[in-house]
Design a protein around this motif. Structure first.
Motif, PDB file in Angstrom:
ATOM      1  N   LEU A 191       0.821  -1.212   0.000  1.00  0.00           N
ATOM      2  CA  LEU A 191       0.000   0.000   0.000  1.00  0.00           C
ATOM      3  C   LEU A 191       0.856   1.265   0.000  1.00  0.00           C
ATOM      4  O   LEU A 191       0.629   2.189  -0.784  1.00  0.00           O
ATOM      5  N   LYS A 192       1.849   1.308   0.886  1.00  0.00           N
ATOM      6  CA  LYS A 192       2.680   2.512   1.002  1.00  0.00           C
ATOM      7  C   LYS A 192       3.491   2.748  -0.269  1.00  0.00           C
ATOM      8  O   LYS A 192       3.686   3.893  -0.687  1.00  0.00           O
ATOM      9  N   LYS A 193       3.989   1.662  -0.859  1.00  0.00           N
ATOM     10  CA  LYS A 193       4.752   1.813  -2.095  1.00  0.00           C
ATOM     11  C   LYS A 193       3.875   2.359  -3.215  1.00  0.00           C
ATOM     12  O   LYS A 193       4.285   3.244  -3.978  1.00  0.00           O
ATOM     13  N   ALA A 194       2.656   1.832  -3.331  1.00  0.00           N
ATOM     14  CA  ALA A 194       1.744   2.307  -4.366  1.00  0.00           C
ATOM     15  C   ALA A 194       1.426   3.790  -4.177  1.00  0.00           C
ATOM     16  O   ALA A 194       1.400   4.560  -5.149  1.00  0.00           O
ATOM     17  N   LYS A 195       1.194   4.198  -2.932  1.00  0.00           N
ATOM     18  CA  LYS A 195       0.893   5.610  -2.667  1.00  0.00           C
ATOM     19  C   LYS A 195       2.082   6.497  -3.006  1.00  0.00           C
ATOM     20  O   LYS A 195       1.932   7.585  -3.571  1.00  0.00           O
ATOM     21  N   ALA A 196       3.276   6.039  -2.663  1.00  0.00           N
ATOM     22  CA  ALA A 196       4.481   6.822  -2.960  1.00  0.00           C
ATOM     23  C   ALA A 196       4.658   6.974  -4.473  1.00  0.00           C
ATOM     24  O   ALA A 196       5.045   8.047  -4.971  1.00  0.00           O
ATOM     25  N   ILE A 197       4.382   5.902  -5.220  1.00  0.00           N
ATOM     26  CA  ILE A 197       4.508   5.963  -6.680  1.00  0.00           C
ATOM     27  C   ILE A 197       3.508   6.963  -7.265  1.00  0.00           C
ATOM     28  O   ILE A 197       3.844   7.771  -8.148  1.00  0.00           O
ATOM     29  N   LEU A 198       2.287   6.929  -6.781  1.00  0.00           N
ATOM     30  CA  LEU A 198       1.269   7.864  -7.282  1.00  0.00           C
ATOM     31  C   LEU A 198       1.654   9.311  -6.986  1.00  0.00           C
ATOM     32  O   LEU A 198       1.512  10.193  -7.842  1.00  0.00           O
ATOM     33  N   ASN A 199       2.145   9.583  -5.782  1.00  0.00           N
ATOM     34  CA  ASN A 199       2.597  10.939  -5.433  1.00  0.00           C
ATOM     35  C   ASN A 199       3.757  11.370  -6.316  1.00  0.00           C
ATOM     36  O   ASN A 199       3.834  12.525  -6.754  1.00  0.00           O
ATOM     37  N   ALA A 249      -0.117   5.848 -17.781  1.00  0.00           N
ATOM     38  CA  ALA A 249       1.161   5.799 -17.074  1.00  0.00           C
ATOM     39  C   ALA A 249       1.068   4.977 -15.790  1.00  0.00           C
ATOM     40  O   ALA A 249       2.021   4.272 -15.424  1.00  0.00           O
ATOM     41  N   VAL A 250      -0.071   5.055 -15.105  1.00  0.00           N
ATOM     42  CA  VAL A 250      -0.246   4.278 -13.869  1.00  0.00           C
ATOM     43  C   VAL A 250      -0.181   2.780 -14.175  1.00  0.00           C
ATOM     44  O   VAL A 250       0.486   2.005 -13.464  1.00  0.00           O
ATOM     45  N   LYS A 251      -0.851   2.340 -15.217  1.00  0.00           N
ATOM     46  CA  LYS A 251      -0.832   0.913 -15.565  1.00  0.00           C
ATOM     47  C   LYS A 251       0.583   0.448 -15.890  1.00  0.00           C
ATOM     48  O   LYS A 251       1.055  -0.599 -15.404  1.00  0.00           O
ATOM     49  N   LEU A 252       1.310   1.213 -16.701  1.00  0.00           N
ATOM     50  CA  LEU A 252       2.668   0.829 -17.082  1.00  0.00           C
ATOM     51  C   LEU A 252       3.604   0.818 -15.878  1.00  0.00           C
ATOM     52  O   LEU A 252       4.420  -0.108 -15.703  1.00  0.00           O
ATOM     53  N   ARG A 253       3.481   1.834 -15.027  1.00  0.00           N
ATOM     54  CA  ARG A 253       4.380   1.933 -13.865  1.00  0.00           C
ATOM     55  C   ARG A 253       4.082   0.826 -12.854  1.00  0.00           C
ATOM     56  O   ARG A 253       5.007   0.224 -12.288  1.00  0.00           O
ATOM     57  N   PHE A 254       2.813   0.552 -12.607  1.00  0.00           N
ATOM     58  CA  PHE A 254       2.462  -0.500 -11.655  1.00  0.00           C
ATOM     59  C   PHE A 254       2.921  -1.866 -12.157  1.00  0.00           C
ATOM     60  O   PHE A 254       3.327  -2.722 -11.369  1.00  0.00           O
ATOM     61  N   ASP A 255       2.871  -2.082 -13.476  1.00  0.00           N
ATOM     62  CA  ASP A 255       3.379  -3.333 -14.032  1.00  0.00           C
ATOM     63  C   ASP A 255       4.874  -3.466 -13.785  1.00  0.00           C
ATOM     64  O   ASP A 255       5.374  -4.553 -13.455  1.00  0.00           O
ATOM     65  N   GLY A 258       5.513  -4.241 -10.081  1.00  0.00           N
ATOM     66  CA  GLY A 258       4.921  -5.459  -9.556  1.00  0.00           C
ATOM     67  C   GLY A 258       3.706  -5.234  -8.673  1.00  0.00           C
ATOM     68  O   GLY A 258       3.391  -6.060  -7.808  1.00  0.00           O
ATOM     69  N   ILE A 259       3.018  -4.146  -8.894  1.00  0.00           N
ATOM     70  CA  ILE A 259       1.799  -3.850  -8.124  1.00  0.00           C
ATOM     71  C   ILE A 259       0.603  -4.252  -8.971  1.00  0.00           C
ATOM     72  O   ILE A 259       0.455  -3.808 -10.110  1.00  0.00           O
ATOM     73  N   SER A 260      -0.211  -5.103  -8.418  1.00  0.00           N
ATOM     74  CA  SER A 260      -1.334  -5.647  -9.188  1.00  0.00           C
ATOM     75  C   SER A 260      -2.523  -4.692  -9.175  1.00  0.00           C
ATOM     76  O   SER A 260      -2.794  -4.025  -8.179  1.00  0.00           O
TER      77      SER A 260
END
Length: 274
Positions: A191-199, A249-255, A258-260
């Motif tokens: 969760l924290k990693k995903a939030k940091a990536i979005l920010n 960009a969110v889809k590509l970055r999460f892939d 490794g964030i599903s």
């Protein structure tokens, strides 16, 4: 005999020709002077309206209506001077106006709505709006209809009554807009990693404004995902480009990280009886 004919002609001149001539002269003077006065009044009205920055089409239309009404009074006054029974004429005009008004009730509603739109100007040509059951860019506003162009370049002609009688959403009224996006991740993702990536992604996009500050927050623990709300502020013209680019960009970055991003699934359990 000649004296009798002369007296008769003199009597006709005194009884009919001179009074009628005087009446005709006065009627012409009333018409000419009245027309000049109407022209002056219309000119003053046009200048006052122009200083108020009303739409030119509205000014011209009101001037034409006002000119017709004032000239009608001038004509009635001229005819009255000639001795014409103007009471019957006014009654006939009133009845005709009522009949026309009843037959054109829908058109008059659109006309009134068009006047209100041009006076209060909730939108202008070039604005992107949603009104009257249509969405598009306003091409022109007339007295009876508003012409809009859709995103796929279709032209929609909407009656002004439909627009003014309902809600009007003007997406171009403000210089900035907020892009509301929802991003879901799996419950087993960081969760924290995903939030940091979005920010980080929000901060890296130059089109996203710093003030007001964007929002990235956990909004919902849904059935199959943890949902973030991402709400950056952008210039109104950048709304759709930012929304489309950021979603991709969110889809590509999460892939890459490794964030599903979960999608709806259904587990079917089959029970077999002996």
């Amino acid at each position: 005999m000649f004296d009798f004919e002369a007296d008769k002609i003199s009597q006709m001149v005194d009884t009919y020709i001179i009074p009628w001539g005087i009446n005709i002269v006065f009627a012409l003077l009333i018409y000419i002077i009245g027309k000049m006065v109407v022209g002056v009044l219309i000119g003053v009205f046009g200048k006052v309206m122009a200083r108020s920055k009303y739409d030119d089409m509205l000014i011209d239309f009101i001037k034409a209506i006002l000119r017709a009404i004032l000239m009608l009074f001038v004509i009635v006054a001229s005819l009255d001077r000639l001795g014409v029974d103007t009471t019957s004429l006014v009654a006939i005009l009133g009845a005709a106006g009522l009949a026309i008004g009843l037959s054109l009730q829908g058109s008059l509603q659109n006309f009134a709505a068009g006047v209100m739109l041009l006076v209060f100007r909730p939108f202008k040509a070039g604005d992107f709006i949603e009104a009257g059951g249509a969405v598009g860019v306003v091409k022109s506003i007339s007295i009876f209809t508003t012409v809009m162009t859709t995103g796929d370049n279709k032209e929609i002609i909407v009656p002004n009554g439909s627009i003014y009688g309902g809600n009007i959403t003007n997406y171009s009224a403000k210089e900035t807009r907020r892009v509301d996006m929802v991003v879901g991740i799996g419950y087993d993702s960081d969760l924290k990693k995903a939030k940091a990536i979005l920010n980080e992604m929000v901060a890296a996009d130059d089109r996203i404004l710093k003030d007001p500050a964007p929002t990235v927050a956990v909004a919902e623990l849904a059935d199959s995902s943890v949902n973030f709300v991402v709400r950056p502020w952008v210039a109104s013209g950048d709304f759709w480009p930012v929304k489309f680019d950021f979603t991709e960009a969110v889809k590509l970055r999460f892939d890459e990280e490794g964030i599903s991003i979960p999608f709806p699934q259904m587990d079917v359990h089959v029970h077999k009886d002996d």
